[in-house]
Write a protein that holds these residues in place. Structure first.
Motif, short mmCIF file in Angstrom:
data_model
loop_
_atom_site.label_atom_id
_atom_site.label_comp_id
_atom_site.label_asym_id
_atom_site.label_seq_id
_atom_site.Cartn_x
_atom_site.Cartn_y
_atom_site.Cartn_z
N THR A 114 0.82 -1.21 0.00
CA THR A 114 0.00 0.00 0.00
C THR A 114 0.85 1.26 0.00
O THR A 114 0.34 2.35 -0.27
N PHE A 115 2.15 1.11 0.28
CA PHE A 115 3.04 2.28 0.33
C PHE A 115 4.04 2.31 -0.82
O PHE A 115 4.52 3.38 -1.18
N PRO A 170 5.29 6.28 13.71
CA PRO A 170 5.05 4.85 13.43
C PRO A 170 5.39 4.49 11.98
O PRO A 170 5.90 3.41 11.70
N GLY A 171 5.09 5.42 11.06
CA GLY A 171 5.37 5.18 9.65
C GLY A 171 6.86 5.06 9.37
O GLY A 171 7.29 4.24 8.56
N ARG A 172 7.65 5.89 10.03
CA ARG A 172 9.11 5.83 9.83
C ARG A 172 9.67 4.50 10.33
O ARG A 172 10.56 3.92 9.73
N TYR A 173 9.13 4.04 11.47
CA TYR A 173 9.57 2.74 11.98
C TYR A 173 9.22 1.64 10.98
O TYR A 173 10.05 0.78 10.66
N PHE A 174 7.99 1.64 10.47
CA PHE A 174 7.56 0.65 9.49
C PHE A 174 8.41 0.73 8.23
O PHE A 174 8.77 -0.29 7.65
N ASP A 175 8.76 1.94 7.83
CA ASP A 175 9.57 2.14 6.64
C ASP A 175 10.97 1.55 6.83
O ASP A 175 11.49 0.86 5.95
N ILE A 176 11.57 1.81 7.98
CA ILE A 176 12.93 1.34 8.23
C ILE A 176 12.99 -0.17 8.37
O ILE A 176 13.86 -0.83 7.77
N VAL A 177 12.06 -0.74 9.14
CA VAL A 177 12.11 -2.17 9.45
C VAL A 177 11.41 -3.01 8.38
O VAL A 177 12.03 -3.84 7.70
N ASN A 178 10.12 -2.82 8.22
CA ASN A 178 9.34 -3.70 7.35
C ASN A 178 9.62 -3.48 5.87
O ASN A 178 9.60 -4.43 5.08
N ILE A 179 9.88 -2.21 5.50
CA ILE A 179 10.12 -1.93 4.08
C ILE A 179 11.60 -2.06 3.73
O ILE A 179 12.00 -2.92 2.94
N ARG A 180 12.43 -1.23 4.34
CA ARG A 180 13.83 -1.15 3.90
C ARG A 180 14.66 -2.34 4.38
O ARG A 180 15.51 -2.83 3.64
N ILE A 211 29.79 10.59 9.62
CA ILE A 211 30.84 10.41 8.61
C ILE A 211 30.27 9.78 7.34
O ILE A 211 30.51 10.26 6.23
N THR A 212 29.49 8.71 7.50
CA THR A 212 28.97 7.98 6.33
C THR A 212 27.56 8.39 5.94
O THR A 212 27.13 8.14 4.82
N LEU A 213 26.81 8.97 6.89
CA LEU A 213 25.42 9.38 6.66
C LEU A 213 24.57 8.22 6.14
O LEU A 213 23.85 8.32 5.14
N THR A 214 24.66 7.09 6.84
CA THR A 214 23.85 5.92 6.49
C THR A 214 23.00 5.53 7.69
O THR A 214 23.41 5.67 8.84
N LYS A 215 21.81 5.03 7.41
CA LYS A 215 20.96 4.52 8.48
C LYS A 215 21.61 3.31 9.14
O LYS A 215 21.41 3.07 10.35
N PHE A 216 22.36 2.57 8.37
CA PHE A 216 23.08 1.41 8.89
C PHE A 216 23.96 1.82 10.06
O PHE A 216 23.95 1.19 11.13
N ALA A 217 24.71 2.90 9.88
CA ALA A 217 25.60 3.38 10.94
C ALA A 217 24.81 3.94 12.12
O ALA A 217 25.20 3.75 13.27
N VAL A 274 -0.81 -0.67 11.34
CA VAL A 274 -2.21 -1.09 11.19
C VAL A 274 -3.08 -0.40 12.23
O VAL A 274 -4.16 0.12 11.92
N VAL A 275 -2.62 -0.36 13.46
CA VAL A 275 -3.43 0.22 14.55
C VAL A 275 -3.57 1.72 14.40
O VAL A 275 -4.66 2.28 14.57
N THR A 276 -2.47 2.39 14.07
CA THR A 276 -2.51 3.85 13.98
C THR A 276 -3.01 4.35 12.63
O THR A 276 -3.52 5.47 12.54
N GLY A 277 -2.83 3.54 11.58
CA GLY A 277 -3.19 3.99 10.25
C GLY A 277 -2.40 5.20 9.81
O GLY A 277 -2.83 6.01 8.99
N ALA A 278 -1.18 5.34 10.36
CA ALA A 278 -0.37 6.54 10.14
C ALA A 278 0.32 6.50 8.78
O ALA A 278 0.61 5.44 8.23
N PRO A 279 0.62 7.68 8.22
CA PRO A 279 1.40 7.74 6.97
C PRO A 279 2.87 7.46 7.25
O PRO A 279 3.31 7.45 8.41
N LEU A 280 3.66 7.29 6.18
CA LEU A 280 5.06 6.96 6.35
C LEU A 280 5.88 8.09 6.96
O LEU A 280 6.94 7.84 7.53
#
Length: 447
Positions: free
Chosen positions: A41-42, A281-291, A226-232, A271-277
């Motif tokens: 859906t995103f 909550p959306g950023r968490y879903f984006d980082i974990v479930n999507i990326r 230094i690297t500007l990565t989410k990984f770091a 699902v519970v919040t129905g929040a956008p990305l």
């Protein structure tokens, strides 16, 4: 033993039983598919249709039989890596059913499933220890850990002269493409952040040197500006999470929970919040479930589409081979994909790069088998070490392997270096529980 401690140990044992593991891996398989329904859906490049849901359920249910290998296999480095790859391939088989990309989907799906099985066989079951011809003494090993901290600090200081920006995670892409490091600094940055410091953290944490373990986490966090990565940015928190999970659960259960729990939290939040990305909550879903999960699976879908109508690389994308052979692509594969699909730099795992891109879907299972034997060297090098130590010290490698070719993971991210470090660790190092830094200072014991 106190009653609470006995109850915890009993619960750990029950969760590590064959029945509990079977339930857990099957729940994980179902959760992976449910998460992808919401991801669709995103993300426009991941599709879903109720009309073909029954096909996807049959495919996923049939493939989930493979997950039972994780019920019968013992814990090893390969178990850790293999479960993450199982999740990735399951996700691809689900995505493929609904894919709007054009390629031979049935042969590609069979190829991916067979490749994973061949990959897992050596990865899960080749565990015979290497003869330890070089073993450091406990005292010399402590000097090695100090040297790792020194090398890490120097690397951070040098790399910071090329780039050091304190920006939010949302704005890293405004600056990241302009970052350039000399080759030596680039390799050192990868080795230190992916291998050396996680290895040092595992040692210090399990030996009870909490202050030194905290220093390692601070050094790891310094790689973010230094690297500007989410990984770091998330590596320190991830290592702490793995350390906690491995304390509460047996090693095999901890591996499954390390991906199951974050994905479940993300799905519940969205699902519970129905929040956008762009919400919390959306950023968490984006980082974990999507990326972290869906993107790795989707990359196989995209690579299948691209290389169904473009020349294969025959491994010419590997930097040491490129000058020695004709290559139809001048740029890195991630950039080739970026230009073709406008999805950003699309790095991908060994299944996509050493597999689909290099030899095509019909030979990809053979490269997966060879890759399984390469990574199984980690099992042999780490044989005899505590499972918790293996889990924590290798904590970031499964994520790297899901997103970069095997050659890059082994060299640039330092997986081969970690195997060497495991090999030379004195097996007596963790034989007795060491006091923490604070306890030693109070008792006056020498370090």
């Amino acid at each position: 033993m106190s009653a609470p401690s006995g109850m915890i140990n009993d619960l750990r044992s029950r969760l590590d039983s064959k029945t509990a593991l079977t339930v857990l891996v099957l729940l994980h398989s179902a959760l992976t598919c449910l998460s992808l329904i919401k991801v669709a859906t995103f993300q426009y490049y991941i599709s879903f249709s109720v009309d073909r849901l029954w096909v996807a359920v049959i495919v996923a249910a049939g493939f989930s039989v493979v997950s039972l290998l994780f019920v019968v296999a013992r814990f090893s480095f390969g178990y850790f890596v293999g479960f993450y790859f199982y999740t990735m391939i399951l996700g691809f088989l689900w995505i493929e059913v609904f894919s709007h990309y054009s390629y031979e989907q049935v042969p590609a799906g069979i190829s991916a499933a067979l490749a994973l099985v061949l990959f897992l066989l050596p990865l899960l079951f080749v565990r015979g220890p290497l003869r330890q011809r070089i073993a450091l003494s406990n005292a010399l090993f402590q000097h090695l850990l100090t040297s790792i901290l020194a090398v890490s600090a120097i690397t951070i200081a040098v790399a910071a002269t090329y780039n050091f920006r304190l920006v939010s995670v949302a704005h890293i892409y405004d600056y990241r493409d302009s970052i350039e490091f000399p080759a030596a600094v680039r390799y050192l940055t990868g080795w230190v952040s992916s291998t050396l410091l996680p290895f040092a953290f595992a040692c210090y944490w399990l030996l009870g040197h909490r202050w030194r373990a905290g220093l390692v986490l601070i050094l790891l966090l310094l790689f973010y500006p230094i690297t500007l990565t989410k990984f770091a940015f998330f590596t320190p928190a991830w290592l702490i999470a793995v350390a906690v999970l491995s304390r509460l659960l047996e090693a095999r259960t901890a591996v499954i929970a390390s991906i199951f729990v974050p994905m479940l939290v993300g799905l519940i939040l969205i699902v519970v919040t129905g929040a956008p990305l762009n919400s919390v909550p959306g950023r968490y879903f984006d980082i974990v479930n999507i990326r972290m999960i869906a993107t790795a699976s989707s990359a196989l879908d995209i690579y299948n589409n691209f290389f169904s109508s473009h020349p294969l690389t025959w491994f010419c994308q590997i930097s040491v081979l490129k000058p020695l052979m004709h290559c139809p692509y001048e740029a890195q594969l991630s950039i080739v994909m970026q230009d073709a699909y406008d999805l950003g730099k699309l790095n991908a795992s060994l299944f996509a790069t050493e597999g689909i891109a290099s030899v095509g879907i019909y030979l990809a299972p053979l490269t997966a088998l060879a890759s399984g034997f390469v990574l199984a060297l980690g099992n042999r090098a780490s044989a005899g070490l505590p499972p918790r130590f293996i889990l924590i010290s290798a904590g970031v490698l499964p994520h790297a392997l899901l997103n970069v070719p095997l050659s890059v993971a082994m060299i640039t991210h330092g997986a081969a270096l970690l195997f060497v470090l495991w090999y030379v660790v004195p097996r007596s190092l963790f034989a007795e529980k060491r006091p923490s830094d604070g306890e030693r200072s109070r008792s006056g014991t020498a370090g």
